[in-house]
Design a protein around this motif. Structure first.
Motif, PDB file in Angstrom:
ATOM      1  N   ASP A 115      -1.189  15.690  42.273  1.00 48.35           N
ATOM      2  CA  ASP A 115      -1.359  14.684  41.240  1.00 48.35           C
ATOM      3  C   ASP A 115      -2.813  14.217  41.245  1.00 48.35           C
ATOM      4  OD1 ASP A 115      -0.328  13.092  39.305  1.00 48.35           O
ATOM      5  OD2 ASP A 115       0.303  11.498  40.681  1.00 48.35           O
ATOM      6  N   VAL A 116      -3.491  14.321  40.097  1.00 53.02           N
ATOM      7  CA  VAL A 116      -4.897  13.914  40.048  1.00 53.02           C
ATOM      8  C   VAL A 116      -5.169  13.111  38.791  1.00 53.02           C
ATOM      9  CG1 VAL A 116      -6.097  15.691  41.388  1.00 53.02           C
ATOM     10  CG2 VAL A 116      -5.402  16.165  39.050  1.00 53.02           C
ATOM     11  N   ASP A 117      -6.199  12.285  38.877  1.00 50.89           N
ATOM     12  CA  ASP A 117      -6.657  11.556  37.705  1.00 50.89           C
ATOM     13  C   ASP A 117      -7.374  12.564  36.796  1.00 50.89           C
ATOM     14  OD1 ASP A 117      -7.932  10.016  35.878  1.00 50.89           O
ATOM     15  OD2 ASP A 117      -9.165   8.907  37.331  1.00 50.89           O
ATOM     16  N   PRO A 118      -6.866  12.778  35.557  1.00 50.41           N
ATOM     17  CA  PRO A 118      -7.482  13.788  34.682  1.00 50.41           C
ATOM     18  C   PRO A 118      -8.983  13.563  34.475  1.00 50.41           C
ATOM     19  CG  PRO A 118      -5.449  12.979  33.703  1.00 50.41           C
ATOM     20  CD  PRO A 118      -5.706  12.130  34.920  1.00 50.41           C
ATOM     21  N   ALA A 119      -9.432  12.295  34.583  1.00 52.93           N
ATOM     22  CA  ALA A 119     -10.851  11.993  34.362  1.00 52.93           C
ATOM     23  C   ALA A 119     -11.750  12.687  35.382  1.00 52.93           C
ATOM     24  CB  ALA A 119     -11.071  10.480  34.407  1.00 52.93           C
ATOM     25  N   SER A 120     -11.207  13.042  36.549  1.00 52.57           N
ATOM     26  CA  SER A 120     -12.045  13.671  37.579  1.00 52.57           C
ATOM     27  C   SER A 120     -12.175  15.181  37.395  1.00 52.57           C
ATOM     28  CB  SER A 120     -11.456  13.373  38.967  1.00 52.57           C
ATOM     29  OG  SER A 120     -10.161  13.934  39.085  1.00 52.57           O
ATOM     30  N   LEU A 121     -11.413  15.742  36.461  1.00 52.47           N
ATOM     31  CA  LEU A 121     -11.290  17.204  36.442  1.00 52.47           C
ATOM     32  C   LEU A 121     -12.442  17.924  35.756  1.00 52.47           C
ATOM     33  CD1 LEU A 121      -7.450  17.402  35.938  1.00 52.47           C
ATOM     34  CD2 LEU A 121      -8.788  17.621  38.034  1.00 52.47           C
ATOM     35  N   VAL A 122     -13.032  17.289  34.745  1.00 51.43           N
ATOM     36  CA  VAL A 122     -14.140  17.944  34.043  1.00 51.43           C
ATOM     37  C   VAL A 122     -15.289  18.193  35.023  1.00 51.43           C
ATOM     38  CG1 VAL A 122     -15.838  17.678  32.198  1.00 51.43           C
ATOM     39  CG2 VAL A 122     -13.477  16.986  31.810  1.00 51.43           C
ATOM     40  N   GLU A 123     -15.561  17.189  35.842  1.00 49.32           N
ATOM     41  CA  GLU A 123     -16.632  17.290  36.842  1.00 49.32           C
ATOM     42  C   GLU A 123     -16.324  18.382  37.882  1.00 49.32           C
ATOM     43  OE1 GLU A 123     -17.096  13.590  38.876  1.00 49.32           O
ATOM     44  OE2 GLU A 123     -19.186  14.001  39.422  1.00 49.32           O
ATOM     45  N   ARG A 124     -15.061  18.463  38.269  1.00 45.70           N
ATOM     46  CA  ARG A 124     -14.683  19.496  39.239  1.00 45.70           C
ATOM     47  C   ARG A 124     -14.873  20.894  38.656  1.00 45.70           C
ATOM     48  NH1 ARG A 124      -9.253  18.167  42.603  1.00 45.70           N
ATOM     49  NH2 ARG A 124      -9.784  16.059  43.302  1.00 45.70           N
ATOM     50  N   LEU A 125     -14.439  21.062  37.395  1.00 44.84           N
ATOM     51  CA  LEU A 125     -14.489  22.413  36.820  1.00 44.84           C
ATOM     52  C   LEU A 125     -15.914  22.811  36.463  1.00 44.84           C
ATOM     53  CD1 LEU A 125     -11.221  22.225  34.714  1.00 44.84           C
ATOM     54  CD2 LEU A 125     -11.593  23.509  36.814  1.00 44.84           C
ATOM     55  N   SER A 126     -16.718  21.842  36.000  1.00 43.81           N
ATOM     56  CA  SER A 126     -18.084  22.208  35.602  1.00 43.81           C
ATOM     57  C   SER A 126     -18.943  22.552  36.823  1.00 43.81           C
ATOM     58  CB  SER A 126     -18.723  21.103  34.759  1.00 43.81           C
ATOM     59  OG  SER A 126     -18.795  19.931  35.529  1.00 43.81           O
ATOM     60  N   GLY A 127     -18.548  22.045  38.006  1.00 42.56           N
ATOM     61  CA  GLY A 127     -19.329  22.340  39.218  1.00 42.56           C
ATOM     62  C   GLY A 127     -18.737  23.451  40.074  1.00 42.56           C
ATOM     63  N   ARG A 128     -17.643  24.048  39.611  1.00 42.94           N
ATOM     64  CA  ARG A 128     -16.987  25.096  40.419  1.00 42.94           C
ATOM     65  C   ARG A 128     -17.848  26.359  40.454  1.00 42.94           C
ATOM     66  NH1 ARG A 128     -10.871  26.648  39.348  1.00 42.94           N
ATOM     67  NH2 ARG A 128     -11.571  26.702  37.180  1.00 42.94           N
ATOM     68  N   ILE A 129     -18.004  26.916  41.627  1.00 44.28           N
ATOM     69  CA  ILE A 129     -18.714  28.190  41.798  1.00 44.28           C
ATOM     70  C   ILE A 129     -17.859  29.103  42.671  1.00 44.28           C
ATOM     71  CG2 ILE A 129     -21.140  27.527  41.408  1.00 44.28           C
ATOM     72  CD1 ILE A 129     -21.339  26.892  44.409  1.00 44.28           C
ATOM     73  N   ILE A 130     -17.931  30.409  42.368  1.00 47.92           N
ATOM     74  CA  ILE A 130     -17.091  31.383  43.072  1.00 47.92           C
ATOM     75  C   ILE A 130     -17.982  32.460  43.661  1.00 47.92           C
ATOM     76  CG2 ILE A 130     -15.180  33.030  42.789  1.00 47.92           C
ATOM     77  CD1 ILE A 130     -14.378  31.172  40.333  1.00 47.92           C
ATOM     78  N   GLU A 157     -15.823  31.761  33.019  1.00 49.92           N
ATOM     79  CA  GLU A 157     -16.066  31.660  31.569  1.00 49.92           C
ATOM     80  C   GLU A 157     -15.322  30.459  30.970  1.00 49.92           C
ATOM     81  OE1 GLU A 157     -17.551  33.365  28.885  1.00 49.92           O
ATOM     82  OE2 GLU A 157     -18.834  34.142  30.490  1.00 49.92           O
ATOM     83  N   ASP A 158     -14.095  30.230  31.450  1.00 53.50           N
ATOM     84  CA  ASP A 158     -13.286  29.158  30.842  1.00 53.50           C
ATOM     85  C   ASP A 158     -13.589  27.785  31.446  1.00 53.50           C
ATOM     86  OD1 ASP A 158     -12.017  29.786  33.267  1.00 53.50           O
ATOM     87  OD2 ASP A 158      -9.988  29.589  32.460  1.00 53.50           O
ATOM     88  N   ASP A 159     -14.643  27.681  32.268  1.00 53.20           N
ATOM     89  CA  ASP A 159     -15.063  26.374  32.778  1.00 53.20           C
ATOM     90  C   ASP A 159     -16.130  25.715  31.905  1.00 53.20           C
ATOM     91  OD1 ASP A 159     -13.251  26.237  34.834  1.00 53.20           O
ATOM     92  OD2 ASP A 159     -14.631  26.903  36.400  1.00 53.20           O
ATOM     93  N   LYS A 160     -16.411  26.313  30.738  1.00 47.60           N
ATOM     94  CA  LYS A 160     -17.345  25.660  29.789  1.00 47.60           C
ATOM     95  C   LYS A 160     -16.677  24.397  29.247  1.00 47.60           C
ATOM     96  CE  LYS A 160     -19.390  29.876  27.930  1.00 47.60           C
ATOM     97  NZ  LYS A 160     -18.416  30.965  27.694  1.00 47.60           N
ATOM     98  N   PRO A 161     -17.465  23.315  29.026  1.00 43.68           N
ATOM     99  CA  PRO A 161     -16.863  22.039  28.624  1.00 43.68           C
ATOM    100  C   PRO A 161     -15.906  22.132  27.426  1.00 43.68           C
ATOM    101  CG  PRO A 161     -19.224  21.778  28.986  1.00 43.68           C
ATOM    102  CD  PRO A 161     -18.927  23.226  29.176  1.00 43.68           C
ATOM    103  N   GLU A 162     -16.234  22.930  26.392  1.00 44.58           N
ATOM    104  CA  GLU A 162     -15.349  22.995  25.200  1.00 44.58           C
ATOM    105  C   GLU A 162     -13.998  23.571  25.597  1.00 44.58           C
ATOM    106  OE1 GLU A 162     -18.717  24.232  25.785  1.00 44.58           O
ATOM    107  OE2 GLU A 162     -18.162  26.069  24.677  1.00 44.58           O
ATOM    108  N   THR A 163     -14.007  24.604  26.443  1.00 43.79           N
ATOM    109  CA  THR A 163     -12.757  25.268  26.826  1.00 43.79           C
ATOM    110  C   THR A 163     -11.954  24.396  27.785  1.00 43.79           C
ATOM    111  OG1 THR A 163     -14.127  27.242  26.778  1.00 43.79           O
ATOM    112  CG2 THR A 163     -11.862  27.547  27.469  1.00 43.79           C
ATOM    113  N   VAL A 164     -12.666  23.694  28.677  1.00 43.39           N
ATOM    114  CA  VAL A 164     -11.987  22.825  29.640  1.00 43.39           C
ATOM    115  C   VAL A 164     -11.157  21.774  28.912  1.00 43.39           C
ATOM    116  CG1 VAL A 164     -12.403  20.952  31.291  1.00 43.39           C
ATOM    117  CG2 VAL A 164     -13.551  23.150  31.594  1.00 43.39           C
ATOM    118  N   LYS A 165     -11.704  21.207  27.862  1.00 44.02           N
ATOM    119  CA  LYS A 165     -10.997  20.157  27.145  1.00 44.02           C
ATOM    120  C   LYS A 165      -9.677  20.701  26.599  1.00 44.02           C
ATOM    121  CE  LYS A 165     -11.291  16.568  23.734  1.00 44.02           C
ATOM    122  NZ  LYS A 165      -9.876  16.829  23.461  1.00 44.02           N
ATOM    123  N   ARG A 166      -9.735  21.871  25.996  1.00 51.25           N
ATOM    124  CA  ARG A 166      -8.529  22.482  25.431  1.00 51.25           C
ATOM    125  C   ARG A 166      -7.515  22.821  26.549  1.00 51.25           C
ATOM    126  NH1 ARG A 166      -4.929  22.073  21.952  1.00 51.25           N
ATOM    127  NH2 ARG A 166      -3.730  23.957  21.608  1.00 51.25           N
TER     128      ARG A 166
END
Ligand code: AP5
Ligand code: MG
Length: 212
Positions: A115-130, A157-166
């Motif tokens: 369970d996570v606060d959705p507000a924290s997720l954009v930051e997590r995904l935009s900074g993810r590196i593999i 590819e799907d960690d771009k801000p536009e795609t993350v929102k969707r």
């Protein structure tokens, strides 16, 4: 032990799954990883999946149900137990999973719900590196790798801000009925996901030790 790990995009499913399978010896089955492998190999299924994933939409149920069914039928799964990550993601997939498990004579032992606060997720995904070589997931700020060199890592590819929102909108809309389905069966273990990675794992570990 046969488990599901659930949570919104960026909740930490993959991060925790890697730790769980290492400690408990389960087979990690991630539909997202399976689709990305098929995309990299440019198979017919991979090309089809790409057309949905790049837009942040879900791959059609019949395709996803098919690959999971095939994987769950393999001998190593029955032998070691499984951890399904990112599936089911629609209530239809949850029903298909119930049918498949009955067919292969396996039963689910529990559902880990991060369970996570959705507000924290954009930051997590935009900074993810593999890591290009090992496939290991890190975060530029929250979980930086030792000796970070930019050229050794890629971003999804799907960690771009536009795609993350969707992705977030789609998953929030589809997720509740699935959790309700498993909650009715008394199988859900809620884990607070807005903590350090190691603290999240400690909570999961406790649940799994009790389940075993
Ligand atoms: P999928 O690959 O499953 O993506 P997702 O569900 O969007 O989840 P993510 O992998 O993005 O997040 P995660 O929870 O694993 O987080 P992670 O541990 O990496 O699916 C991708 C796409 O494939 C879907 O959009 C869909 O199109 C398709 N698809 C897949 N399954 C499908 C299905 N069943 N049906 C239809 N279509 C399907 O962590 C994220 C970042 O946060 C990392 O950088 C990590 O280091 C960091 N982090 C992790 N934990 C913490 C923490 N506690 N604190 C701070 N940072 C943290
Ligand atoms: Mg993941």
């Amino acid at each position: 032990m046969n488990l599901l790990i659930m949570g919104l995009p960026g909740a930490g499913k993959g991060t925790q799954a890697a730790k769980i399978v290492e400690e408990f010896g389960l087979i990690h089955i991630s539909t997202g990883d399976m689709f990305r492998a098929a995309m990299a190999n440019q198979t017919e299924m991979g090309l089809l999946a790409k057309s949905y994933i790049d837009k942040g939409e879900l791959v059609p149920d019949e395709v996803t149900n098919g690959i999971v069914k095939e994987r769950l039928g393999q001998a190593d799964v029955a032998e070691k137990g499984f951890l399904l990550d990112g599936y089911p993601r629609t209530i239809e997939q949850a029903h298909a999973l119930d049918t498949t498990l009955a067919e292969v004579n396996l039963k689910l032992d529990g559902v880990i719900n991060i369970d996570v606060d959705p507000a924290s997720l954009v930051e997590r995904l935009s900074g993810r590196i593999i890591n290009k070589k090992t496939g290991e997931t890190f975060h530029k700020v929250f979980n930086p790798p030792a000796n970070y060199k930019e050229e050794d890592y890629y971003q999804r590819e799907d960690d771009k801000p536009e795609t993350v929102k969707r992705r977030l909108d789609v998953n929030i809309a589809q997720g509740q009925p699935i959790i309700d389905h498993y909650r009715e069966a008394g199988m859900v273990h809620d884990i607070q996901g807005n903590q350090e990675i190691s603290a999240v794992f400690a909570d999961i570990e406790q649940v799994l030790i009790d389940l075993k």
